[in-house]
Design a protein around this motif. Structure first.
Motif, PDB file in Angstrom:
ATOM      1  N   PRO A 180      18.242   7.822  17.172  1.00 18.24           N
ATOM      2  CA  PRO A 180      17.562   8.130  15.919  1.00 18.24           C
ATOM      3  C   PRO A 180      16.622   6.992  15.522  1.00 18.24           C
ATOM      4  O   PRO A 180      16.854   5.835  15.849  1.00 18.24           O
ATOM      5  CB  PRO A 180      18.703   8.285  14.911  1.00 18.24           C
ATOM      6  CG  PRO A 180      19.885   7.649  15.551  1.00 18.24           C
ATOM      7  CD  PRO A 180      19.664   7.676  17.032  1.00 18.24           C
ATOM      8  N   ALA A 181      15.550   7.357  14.851  1.00 19.98           N
ATOM      9  CA  ALA A 181      14.585   6.357  14.377  1.00 19.98           C
ATOM     10  C   ALA A 181      15.282   5.416  13.395  1.00 19.98           C
ATOM     11  O   ALA A 181      16.244   5.792  12.723  1.00 19.98           O
ATOM     12  CB  ALA A 181      13.412   7.042  13.691  1.00 19.98           C
ATOM     13  N   ARG A 182      14.770   4.206  13.329  1.00 20.77           N
ATOM     14  CA  ARG A 182      15.328   3.251  12.376  1.00 20.77           C
ATOM     15  C   ARG A 182      15.096   3.719  10.953  1.00 20.77           C
ATOM     16  O   ARG A 182      14.135   4.407  10.654  1.00 20.77           O
ATOM     17  CB  ARG A 182      14.671   1.887  12.552  1.00 20.77           C
ATOM     18  CG  ARG A 182      15.025   1.234  13.847  1.00 20.77           C
ATOM     19  CD  ARG A 182      14.457  -0.154  13.860  1.00 20.77           C
ATOM     20  NE  ARG A 182      14.339  -0.600  15.231  1.00 20.77           N
ATOM     21  CZ  ARG A 182      13.706  -1.671  15.601  1.00 20.77           C
ATOM     22  NH1 ARG A 182      13.109  -2.425  14.716  1.00 20.77           N
ATOM     23  NH2 ARG A 182      13.645  -2.013  16.854  1.00 20.77           N
ATOM     24  N   ARG A 183      15.981   3.315  10.097  1.00 21.61           N
ATOM     25  CA  ARG A 183      15.871   3.648   8.681  1.00 21.61           C
ATOM     26  C   ARG A 183      14.606   3.022   8.112  1.00 21.61           C
ATOM     27  O   ARG A 183      14.206   1.937   8.495  1.00 21.61           O
ATOM     28  CB  ARG A 183      17.105   3.086   7.979  1.00 21.61           C
ATOM     29  CG  ARG A 183      17.161   3.371   6.513  1.00 21.61           C
ATOM     30  CD  ARG A 183      18.256   2.576   5.874  1.00 21.61           C
ATOM     31  NE  ARG A 183      17.687   1.282   5.542  1.00 21.61           N
ATOM     32  CZ  ARG A 183      18.345   0.148   5.533  1.00 21.61           C
ATOM     33  NH1 ARG A 183      19.598   0.115   5.862  1.00 21.61           N
ATOM     34  NH2 ARG A 183      17.765  -0.976   5.212  1.00 21.61           N
TER      35      ARG A 183
ATOM     36  N   GLN B 266       8.338   1.946  -2.533  1.00 26.84           N
ATOM     37  CA  GLN B 266       8.170   1.967  -3.986  1.00 26.84           C
ATOM     38  C   GLN B 266       9.361   1.356  -4.714  1.00 26.84           C
ATOM     39  O   GLN B 266       9.199   0.494  -5.572  1.00 26.84           O
ATOM     40  CB  GLN B 266       7.944   3.405  -4.481  1.00 26.84           C
ATOM     41  CG  GLN B 266       6.749   4.093  -3.874  1.00 26.84           C
ATOM     42  CD  GLN B 266       5.441   3.376  -4.158  1.00 26.84           C
ATOM     43  OE1 GLN B 266       5.210   2.908  -5.261  1.00 26.84           O
ATOM     44  NE2 GLN B 266       4.598   3.272  -3.153  1.00 26.84           N
ATOM     45  N   CYS B 267      10.568   1.813  -4.346  1.00 28.65           N
ATOM     46  CA  CYS B 267      11.752   1.344  -5.087  1.00 28.65           C
ATOM     47  C   CYS B 267      12.716   0.541  -4.214  1.00 28.65           C
ATOM     48  O   CYS B 267      13.675  -0.018  -4.741  1.00 28.65           O
ATOM     49  CB  CYS B 267      12.478   2.526  -5.725  1.00 28.65           C
ATOM     50  SG  CYS B 267      13.360   3.588  -4.554  1.00 28.65           S
ATOM     51  N   GLY B 268      12.500   0.526  -2.905  1.00 28.84           N
ATOM     52  CA  GLY B 268      13.349  -0.257  -2.005  1.00 28.84           C
ATOM     53  C   GLY B 268      14.614   0.442  -1.551  1.00 28.84           C
ATOM     54  O   GLY B 268      15.405  -0.128  -0.794  1.00 28.84           O
ATOM     55  N   SER B 269      14.818   1.670  -1.964  1.00 33.65           N
ATOM     56  CA  SER B 269      16.038   2.383  -1.598  1.00 33.65           C
ATOM     57  C   SER B 269      16.063   2.694  -0.098  1.00 33.65           C
ATOM     58  O   SER B 269      15.061   3.127   0.470  1.00 33.65           O
ATOM     59  CB  SER B 269      16.129   3.692  -2.379  1.00 33.65           C
ATOM     60  OG  SER B 269      17.206   4.475  -1.883  1.00 33.65           O
ATOM     61  N   PRO B 270      17.226   2.529   0.534  1.00 32.96           N
ATOM     62  CA  PRO B 270      17.357   2.912   1.936  1.00 32.96           C
ATOM     63  C   PRO B 270      17.638   4.408   2.103  1.00 32.96           C
ATOM     64  O   PRO B 270      17.651   4.914   3.223  1.00 32.96           O
ATOM     65  CB  PRO B 270      18.546   2.078   2.419  1.00 32.96           C
ATOM     66  CG  PRO B 270      19.378   1.895   1.200  1.00 32.96           C
ATOM     67  CD  PRO B 270      18.400   1.821   0.045  1.00 32.96           C
ATOM     68  N   ASP B 271      17.835   5.126   0.991  1.00 29.60           N
ATOM     69  CA  ASP B 271      18.177   6.549   1.033  1.00 29.60           C
ATOM     70  C   ASP B 271      16.900   7.385   1.133  1.00 29.60           C
ATOM     71  O   ASP B 271      16.401   7.909   0.137  1.00 29.60           O
ATOM     72  CB  ASP B 271      18.988   6.923  -0.214  1.00 29.60           C
ATOM     73  CG  ASP B 271      19.563   8.330  -0.121  1.00 29.60           C
ATOM     74  OD1 ASP B 271      19.562   8.916   0.986  1.00 29.60           O
ATOM     75  OD2 ASP B 271      20.001   8.842  -1.160  1.00 29.60           O
ATOM     76  N   THR B 272      16.374   7.491   2.366  1.00 26.85           N
ATOM     77  CA  THR B 272      15.136   8.237   2.594  1.00 26.85           C
ATOM     78  C   THR B 272      15.363   9.323   3.626  1.00 26.85           C
ATOM     79  O   THR B 272      16.294   9.254   4.439  1.00 26.85           O
ATOM     80  CB  THR B 272      13.994   7.316   3.056  1.00 26.85           C
ATOM     81  OG1 THR B 272      14.311   6.766   4.328  1.00 26.85           O
ATOM     82  CG2 THR B 272      13.737   6.202   2.047  1.00 26.85           C
ATOM     83  N   LEU B 273      14.497  10.304   3.621  1.00 22.99           N
ATOM     84  CA  LEU B 273      14.602  11.459   4.499  1.00 22.99           C
ATOM     85  C   LEU B 273      13.284  11.647   5.246  1.00 22.99           C
ATOM     86  O   LEU B 273      12.221  11.610   4.625  1.00 22.99           O
ATOM     87  CB  LEU B 273      14.895  12.707   3.650  1.00 22.99           C
ATOM     88  CG  LEU B 273      14.849  14.060   4.338  1.00 22.99           C
ATOM     89  CD1 LEU B 273      16.019  14.198   5.304  1.00 22.99           C
ATOM     90  CD2 LEU B 273      14.905  15.162   3.289  1.00 22.99           C
TER      91      LEU B 273
ATOM     92  N   ALA C 216       0.823  -1.219   0.000  1.00 23.54           N
ATOM     93  CA  ALA C 216       0.000   0.000   0.000  1.00 23.54           C
ATOM     94  C   ALA C 216       0.853   1.263   0.000  1.00 23.54           C
ATOM     95  O   ALA C 216       0.328   2.372   0.079  1.00 23.54           O
ATOM     96  CB  ALA C 216      -0.921  -0.005   1.218  1.00 23.54           C
ATOM     97  N   GLY C 217       2.181   1.110  -0.075  1.00 20.74           N
ATOM     98  CA  GLY C 217       3.060   2.274  -0.113  1.00 20.74           C
ATOM     99  C   GLY C 217       3.399   2.822   1.257  1.00 20.74           C
ATOM    100  O   GLY C 217       3.866   3.950   1.381  1.00 20.74           O
ATOM    101  N   ILE C 218       3.194   2.033   2.310  1.00 24.26           N
ATOM    102  CA  ILE C 218       3.538   2.436   3.670  1.00 24.26           C
ATOM    103  C   ILE C 218       4.704   1.566   4.117  1.00 24.26           C
ATOM    104  O   ILE C 218       4.608   0.340   4.108  1.00 24.26           O
ATOM    105  CB  ILE C 218       2.349   2.251   4.634  1.00 24.26           C
ATOM    106  CG1 ILE C 218       1.163   3.092   4.171  1.00 24.26           C
ATOM    107  CG2 ILE C 218       2.746   2.608   6.069  1.00 24.26           C
ATOM    108  CD1 ILE C 218      -0.130   2.784   4.908  1.00 24.26           C
ATOM    109  N   ALA C 219       5.805   2.187   4.497  1.00 22.28           N
ATOM    110  CA  ALA C 219       6.966   1.414   4.931  1.00 22.28           C
ATOM    111  C   ALA C 219       6.648   0.759   6.266  1.00 22.28           C
ATOM    112  O   ALA C 219       6.318   1.434   7.231  1.00 22.28           O
ATOM    113  CB  ALA C 219       8.187   2.315   5.067  1.00 22.28           C
ATOM    114  N   PRO C 220       6.711  -0.570   6.334  1.00 22.67           N
ATOM    115  CA  PRO C 220       6.426  -1.251   7.595  1.00 22.67           C
ATOM    116  C   PRO C 220       7.537  -1.005   8.603  1.00 22.67           C
ATOM    117  O   PRO C 220       8.674  -0.741   8.226  1.00 22.67           O
ATOM    118  CB  PRO C 220       6.347  -2.723   7.204  1.00 22.67           C
ATOM    119  CG  PRO C 220       7.093  -2.840   5.933  1.00 22.67           C
ATOM    120  CD  PRO C 220       7.021  -1.506   5.250  1.00 22.67           C
TER     121      PRO C 220
END
Length: 160
Positions: free
Chosen positions: A116-119, A124-131, A95-99
């Motif tokens: 810090p919160a977990r990554r 959508q694309c599986g990239s760990p590079d999120t903000l 559904a586009g929500i990161a579990p």
């Protein structure tokens, strides 16, 4: 259907792609001489969806022939994001929500470590590079994030 089967099929009002059972909110269902008691644990104490969950459980169980239904809230032990089932985690991602990441189950006291919160990988694309854009997303139990790789904005279900 048993009362447990009916209650387990009720969807969460804020995450309609998940059932209360998949979210780990449904704690127990007991039948006794035509009376059904259901215990639920909200994802957090002040969850505004509690009333809707209760109403949906009473309605669905009533439709299934259970006329006497009591829904109770159990706050102890507190809900944890590791109670979300594997199918629930998969459905969140679809559904586009990161579990949330699953924390290991322990017995006894659990130390509180603040950091810090977990990554959160992009659903959508599986990239760990999120903000993280906001600590709060569409509900208080989610954060708003953006993927630096594909540019998509998404909710991340917080670990608790």
């Amino acid at each position: 259907m048993t009362a447990l089967e009916v209650a387990a099929a009720v969807v969460d009002p804020e995450l309609p792609q998940l059932t209360l059972a998949e979210l780990g909110v449904l704690r127990d269902v007991k039948e006794d001489a035509g009376h059904v008691t259901v215990w639920i644990t909200p994802t957090y104490t002040a969850c505004p969806a509690l009333g809707a969950m209760r109403d949906d459980l009473v309605r669905r169980l009533g439709e299934a022939g259970y006329d006497e239904v009591d829904v109770r809230v159990a706050l102890s032990p507190a809900w944890s994001s590791d109670w979300i089932s594997e199918s629930g985690r998969r459905k969140l991602a679809e559904a586009g929500i990161a579990p949330p990441g699953a924390a290991p189950r322990r017995t006894g006291p659990i130390p509180l470590t603040l950091g810090p919160a977990r990554r959160a990988d992009c659903p959508q694309c599986g990239s760990p590079d999120t903000l993280e854009l906001s600590e709060f997303g569409s509900t208080a139990c989610r954060a708003l994030r953006r993927c630096r790789s594909c540019g998509e904005t998404f909710d991340h279900f917080k670990e608790i």
